[in-house]
Design a protein around this motif. Structure first.
Motif, mmCIF file in Angstrom:
data_model
loop_
_atom_site.group_PDB
_atom_site.id
_atom_site.type_symbol
_atom_site.label_atom_id
_atom_site.label_comp_id
_atom_site.label_asym_id
_atom_site.label_seq_id
_atom_site.Cartn_x
_atom_site.Cartn_y
_atom_site.Cartn_z
ATOM 1 N N GLN A 161 10.833 -5.542 7.319
ATOM 2 C CA GLN A 161 10.936 -6.813 6.583
ATOM 3 C C GLN A 161 12.170 -6.825 5.674
ATOM 4 O O GLN A 161 12.887 -7.821 5.603
ATOM 5 N N GLN A 162 12.402 -5.720 4.964
ATOM 6 C CA GLN A 162 13.565 -5.648 4.077
ATOM 7 C C GLN A 162 14.854 -5.806 4.871
ATOM 8 O O GLN A 162 15.778 -6.496 4.434
ATOM 9 N N ALA B 25 2.551 1.045 6.859
ATOM 10 C CA ALA B 25 2.947 0.020 5.880
ATOM 11 C C ALA B 25 4.394 0.217 5.440
ATOM 12 O O ALA B 25 5.114 -0.758 5.199
ATOM 13 N N SER B 26 4.838 1.464 5.364
ATOM 14 C CA SER B 26 6.222 1.742 4.967
ATOM 15 C C SER B 26 7.202 1.214 6.002
ATOM 16 O O SER B 26 8.174 0.529 5.669
ATOM 17 N N ASN C 156 6.678 -1.077 8.271
ATOM 18 C CA ASN C 156 6.613 -2.549 8.265
ATOM 19 C C ASN C 156 7.431 -3.133 7.120
ATOM 20 O O ASN C 156 8.146 -4.125 7.287
ATOM 21 N N ARG C 157 7.336 -2.509 5.941
ATOM 22 C CA ARG C 157 8.102 -2.980 4.775
ATOM 23 C C ARG C 157 9.607 -2.836 5.015
ATOM 24 O O ARG C 157 10.388 -3.728 4.709
ATOM 25 N N TRP C 158 10.015 -1.705 5.610
ATOM 26 C CA TRP C 158 11.438 -1.483 5.876
ATOM 27 C C TRP C 158 11.981 -2.497 6.875
ATOM 28 O O TRP C 158 13.090 -3.002 6.719
#
Length: 102
Positions: A45-46, A38-39, A41-43
């Motif tokens: 996206q950011q 999840a980390s 994936n979030r990075w």
């Protein structure tokens, strides 16, 4: 028992994103790096969200992500404030009559 949050440097996040792109999978990159999927994936996206804005995706803790234009505007606003204060001092008639003591 509380779990302490991990902090990853912006450089590490960028490397994770590059690895995810090379492997074509954020999950594979996360497993290779020992990070939660999840980390990563979030990075990713950011990074995508900030790519078109000219701002860094990971500016650091509490540091606002400013473009060069925004930095210049802040600097000029500070200078304008200083000049206004100096102008008020020069225009204050009390300052001239009392020798600088209001």
């Amino acid at each position: 028992m509380s779990k302490k949050a991990k902090f990853y440097s912006p450089e590490f996040k960028i490397q994770a994103i590059q690895l995810a792109e090379q492997l074509s999978s954020a999950n594979k990159a996360a497993i290779d790096l020992g990070v939660a999927p999840a980390s990563v994936n979030r990075w990713v996206q950011q990074a995508k969200n900030h790519a078109g804005q000219g701002k860094p995706a990971f500016p650091g803790r509490g540091v606002p992500a400013l473009t060069e234009q925004e930095k210049r505007i802040k600097q000029l606003e500070r200078e304008v404030d200083i000049l206004r204060q100096e102008r008020e001092i020069c225009l204050d008639p009390k300052m001239h009559l009392t020798g600088g003591v209001a």
